[in-house]
Design a protein around this motif. Structure first.
Motif, PDB file in Angstrom:
ATOM      1  N   GLU A   1      13.001 -18.116  -8.534  1.00 16.80           N
ATOM      2  CA  GLU A   1      12.098 -17.177  -7.865  1.00 16.80           C
ATOM      3  C   GLU A   1      12.555 -16.742  -6.480  1.00 16.80           C
ATOM      4  N   LEU A   2      13.419 -17.514  -5.833  1.00 13.79           N
ATOM      5  CA  LEU A   2      13.808 -17.223  -4.457  1.00 13.79           C
ATOM      6  C   LEU A   2      15.289 -16.891  -4.367  1.00 13.79           C
ATOM      7  N   ASP A   3      15.663 -16.216  -3.300  1.00 12.02           N
ATOM      8  CA  ASP A   3      17.092 -15.991  -3.095  1.00 12.02           C
ATOM      9  C   ASP A   3      17.758 -17.318  -2.747  1.00 12.02           C
ATOM     10  N   ALA A   4      19.070 -17.351  -2.813  1.00 11.46           N
ATOM     11  CA  ALA A   4      19.801 -18.621  -2.706  1.00 11.46           C
ATOM     12  C   ALA A   4      19.521 -19.342  -1.391  1.00 11.46           C
ATOM     13  N   GLY A   5      19.485 -18.589  -0.300  1.00 13.75           N
ATOM     14  CA  GLY A   5      19.273 -19.222   0.997  1.00 13.75           C
ATOM     15  C   GLY A   5      17.901 -19.838   1.123  1.00 13.75           C
ATOM     16  N   LEU A   6      16.876 -19.101   0.680  1.00 10.97           N
ATOM     17  CA  LEU A   6      15.512 -19.610   0.770  1.00 10.97           C
ATOM     18  C   LEU A   6      15.288 -20.755  -0.219  1.00 10.97           C
ATOM     19  N   ALA A   7      15.919 -20.671  -1.393  1.00  4.89           N
ATOM     20  CA  ALA A   7      15.812 -21.754  -2.369  1.00  4.89           C
ATOM     21  C   ALA A   7      16.409 -23.041  -1.821  1.00  4.89           C
ATOM     22  N   GLN A   8      17.523 -22.932  -1.095  1.00  2.00           N
ATOM     23  CA  GLN A   8      18.132 -24.115  -0.495  1.00  2.00           C
ATOM     24  C   GLN A   8      17.244 -24.678   0.613  1.00  2.00           C
ATOM     25  N   LEU A   9      16.640 -23.784   1.393  1.00  2.00           N
ATOM     26  CA  LEU A   9      15.713 -24.230   2.433  1.00  2.00           C
ATOM     27  C   LEU A   9      14.527 -24.969   1.814  1.00  2.00           C
ATOM     28  N   PHE A  10      14.034 -24.434   0.715  1.00  2.00           N
ATOM     29  CA  PHE A  10      12.936 -25.078  -0.011  1.00  2.00           C
ATOM     30  C   PHE A  10      13.349 -26.478  -0.465  1.00  2.00           C
ATOM     31  N   ALA A  11      14.525 -26.584  -1.076  1.00  2.16           N
ATOM     32  CA  ALA A  11      14.993 -27.878  -1.576  1.00  2.16           C
ATOM     33  C   ALA A  11      15.195 -28.872  -0.445  1.00  2.16           C
ATOM     34  N   ASP A  12      15.747 -28.412   0.670  1.00  4.74           N
ATOM     35  CA  ASP A  12      16.017 -29.309   1.796  1.00  4.74           C
ATOM     36  C   ASP A  12      14.732 -29.852   2.412  1.00  4.74           C
ATOM     37  N   ASN A  13      13.660 -29.077   2.323  1.00  3.38           N
ATOM     38  CA  ASN A  13      12.403 -29.471   2.963  1.00  3.38           C
ATOM     39  C   ASN A  13      11.337 -29.927   1.959  1.00  3.38           C
ATOM     40  N   LEU A  14      11.757 -30.102   0.718  1.00  3.41           N
ATOM     41  CA  LEU A  14      10.789 -30.457  -0.316  1.00  3.41           C
ATOM     42  C   LEU A  14      10.052 -31.771  -0.037  1.00  3.41           C
ATOM     43  N   PRO A  15      10.721 -32.844   0.418  1.00  2.00           N
ATOM     44  CA  PRO A  15       9.974 -34.094   0.662  1.00  2.00           C
ATOM     45  C   PRO A  15       8.803 -33.915   1.625  1.00  2.00           C
ATOM     46  N   ALA A  16       9.030 -33.198   2.728  1.00  2.00           N
ATOM     47  CA  ALA A  16       7.956 -32.968   3.691  1.00  2.00           C
ATOM     48  C   ALA A  16       6.866 -32.094   3.093  1.00  2.00           C
ATOM     49  N   LEU A  17       7.273 -31.106   2.321  1.00  2.00           N
ATOM     50  CA  LEU A  17       6.307 -30.210   1.686  1.00  2.00           C
ATOM     51  C   LEU A  17       5.413 -30.972   0.712  1.00  2.00           C
ATOM     52  N   LEU A  18       6.016 -31.855  -0.069  1.00  4.66           N
ATOM     53  CA  LEU A  18       5.247 -32.600  -1.070  1.00  4.66           C
ATOM     54  C   LEU A  18       4.190 -33.490  -0.438  1.00  4.66           C
TER      55      LEU A  18
ATOM     56  N   ALA B   1       3.107 -21.532  -7.785  1.00  2.97           N
ATOM     57  CA  ALA B   1       2.222 -21.427  -6.626  1.00  2.97           C
ATOM     58  C   ALA B   1       2.857 -22.070  -5.396  1.00  2.97           C
ATOM     59  N   VAL B   2       3.447 -23.235  -5.575  1.00  2.00           N
ATOM     60  CA  VAL B   2       4.080 -23.925  -4.450  1.00  2.00           C
ATOM     61  C   VAL B   2       5.255 -23.102  -3.911  1.00  2.00           C
ATOM     62  N   VAL B   3       6.078 -22.597  -4.820  1.00  2.46           N
ATOM     63  CA  VAL B   3       7.268 -21.839  -4.403  1.00  2.46           C
ATOM     64  C   VAL B   3       6.871 -20.534  -3.726  1.00  2.46           C
ATOM     65  N   ARG B   4       5.925 -19.823  -4.308  1.00  2.46           N
ATOM     66  CA  ARG B   4       5.484 -18.568  -3.706  1.00  2.46           C
ATOM     67  C   ARG B   4       4.802 -18.811  -2.372  1.00  2.46           C
ATOM     68  N   GLY B   5       4.060 -19.891  -2.282  1.00  2.44           N
ATOM     69  CA  GLY B   5       3.427 -20.212  -1.007  1.00  2.44           C
ATOM     70  C   GLY B   5       4.451 -20.495   0.081  1.00  2.44           C
ATOM     71  N   PHE B   6       5.494 -21.233  -0.282  1.00  2.43           N
ATOM     72  CA  PHE B   6       6.543 -21.546   0.691  1.00  2.43           C
ATOM     73  C   PHE B   6       7.239 -20.268   1.150  1.00  2.43           C
ATOM     74  N   ALA B   7       7.483 -19.361   0.215  1.00  2.00           N
ATOM     75  CA  ALA B   7       8.170 -18.117   0.576  1.00  2.00           C
ATOM     76  C   ALA B   7       7.350 -17.304   1.578  1.00  2.00           C
ATOM     77  N   ARG B   8       6.019 -17.306   1.405  1.00  2.00           N
ATOM     78  CA  ARG B   8       5.140 -16.532   2.288  1.00  2.00           C
ATOM     79  C   ARG B   8       4.886 -17.236   3.628  1.00  2.00           C
ATOM     80  N   LYS B   9       5.249 -18.502   3.686  1.00  2.00           N
ATOM     81  CA  LYS B   9       5.000 -19.246   4.931  1.00  2.00           C
ATOM     82  C   LYS B   9       5.764 -18.661   6.103  1.00  2.00           C
ATOM     83  N   TRP B  10       6.891 -18.013   5.804  1.00  2.00           N
ATOM     84  CA  TRP B  10       7.766 -17.525   6.873  1.00  2.00           C
ATOM     85  C   TRP B  10       7.860 -16.001   6.941  1.00  2.00           C
ATOM     86  N   ASN B  11       6.943 -15.324   6.283  1.00  2.00           N
ATOM     87  CA  ASN B  11       6.910 -13.854   6.458  1.00  2.00           C
ATOM     88  C   ASN B  11       5.504 -13.317   6.179  1.00  2.00           C
TER      89      ASN B  11
END
Length: 384
Positions: free
Chosen positions: A284-301, A374-384
């Motif tokens: 669902e996300l571009d490569a850069g944002l997907a990597q950011l999501f993965a790197d911050n997943l523990p805190a997000l969870l 929902a989690v992925v889309r929410g994360f994407a909208r968190k920064w725009n």
């Protein structure tokens, strides 16, 4: 090591064994295959670690070769327990993680000594079974589609040794077993632990065992008849069992309320685990944002508000599957909870309606897929 000492029993831990020696005759009800059922001639009840929890193949093979009767004698000899008058239970749990919980009211006292682990074979009452007992052993009746346990699963058995300090009728002990089982199940339900055989919440494991003991009535003593939750004996049994099992799960499996406060803690049993979230982000996300999501997943969870929203979504799915939410509103209710989850992850609750519209086209997806989106889309909208 002496763990509990009364005028009726002494409870000790010795290596891989936890056992109680009776100081006076007791009526005992247990699930043990050897010396189980109702007995009034036992001198000991015991629990022991018979193997390691994971991949202890050599030990399993040796126990299987001995058979239940010979193994009972072998294990009792190891702990210097009399095999003819000992009810012995087995588990893969560590006896160093055993907990003794006590509860009392007036002259009545209950002591519960428990070991507990649920990460290996947690089940929900009524889950599909994989085995059927025959005269010559058990045969597989279906290949249960069990969810894989964690790599370091730990034990998968809850064993309770329960001591009541006053005489009880046989019927009272049977009722006590029901209340003890309820106490065990509420400990698991409070932590929202998942079954490994279904998408439901666990109520126990497939190998749980117990023994309950009360002293035989002496001349002039009366026997208690009631152990329901309306009665103080039932309250004490339920409370002490709940406390013992809850504490054991922390010691054996590292499970506690604070560590269950995660998005995946709520939704992994419905298909929204870390692997699903990472895969969804990659799609669902571009490569850069997907990597950011993965790197911050523990805190997000572990975000508390997001976890709360995830549990709300999981509850809606449960209510829909149970029929409490009827079909005509279930999908809309689950969609609303998914939108709330997305808005919470985004830290923008005012965008609830926007997220609901984004997710509406996917409302027929499996709940875990919808939740991950929902989690992925929410994360994407968190920064725009």
């Amino acid at each position: 090591m002496l763990l509990d000492d009364t005028d009726r029993h002494a409870l000790r831990r010795q290596g891989r064994f936890l056992f109680a020696a009776f100081k006076q005759p007791h009526r005992v009800l247990s699930t043990c295959r050897i010396n189980g059922g109702f007995r009034e001639d036992l001198t000991h009840i015991a629990n022991h670690q018979s193997c390691e929890a994971v991949a202890h193949i050599a030990r399993h093979a040796s126990v299987f070769r001995l058979g239940p009767d010979a193994y009972h004698d072998f294990a009792c000899a190891e702990a210097d327990l009399p095999p003819a008058t000992t009810a012995l239970m087995t588990t893969a749990a560590n006896m160093q993680c055993a907990v003794v919980a006590r509860a009392a009211h007036a002259e009545l006292a209950v002591h519960v000594a428990a070991t507990a682990g649920v990460l290996g074979n947690a089940t929900r009452a009524g889950d599909p079974a994989g085995w059927h007992e025959r005269p010559d052993g058990s045969e597989r009746v279906r290949q249960v589609a069990a969810k894989p346990p964690p790599v370091e699963a730990g034990s998968g058995t809850i064993v309770t040794l329960v001591f009541i300090n006053r005489p009880c009728t046989p019927a009272c002990l049977v009722k006590a077993v029901a209340v003890i089982t309820e106490g065990k199940s509420t400990a698991l339900l409070d932590l929202r632990l998942p079954s490994l055989q279904s998408s439901g919440l666990a109520t126990g494991t497939g190998t749980d065992q117990l023994a309950i003991a009360a002293p035989l009535a002496r001349a002039g003593e009366w026997e208690r008849h009631w152990a329901s939750s309306h009665n103080t004996l039932g309250e004490l049994l339920g409370r002490a069992t709940h406390d013992a099992v809850t504490r054991c799960l922390l010691l054996q499996n590292g499970l506690c309320p604070e560590l269950r406060r995660t998005i995946c803690g709520a939704l992994s049993r419905h298909g929204c685990d870390e692997a699903t979230l990472r895969a969804c982000a990659a799609t669902e996300l571009d490569a850069g944002l997907a990597q950011l999501f993965a790197d911050n997943l523990p805190a997000l969870l572990h975000d508390p508000q997001s976890a709360a929203a995830a549990y709300g979504l999981a509850e809606s799915v449960d209510l829909a599957r149970a029929g409490v939410l009827h079909l005509e509103v279930a999908r809309e209710a689950i969609l609303n909870q998914a939108a709330l989850l997305a808005a919470t992850v985004a830290v923008k609750p005012e965008r609830f309606a926007e997220f609901r519209e984004v997710l509406r086209g996917r409302r027929d997806a499996e709940p875990g897929v919808l939740a991950a989106l929902a989690v992925v889309r929410g994360f994407a909208r968190k920064w725009n």
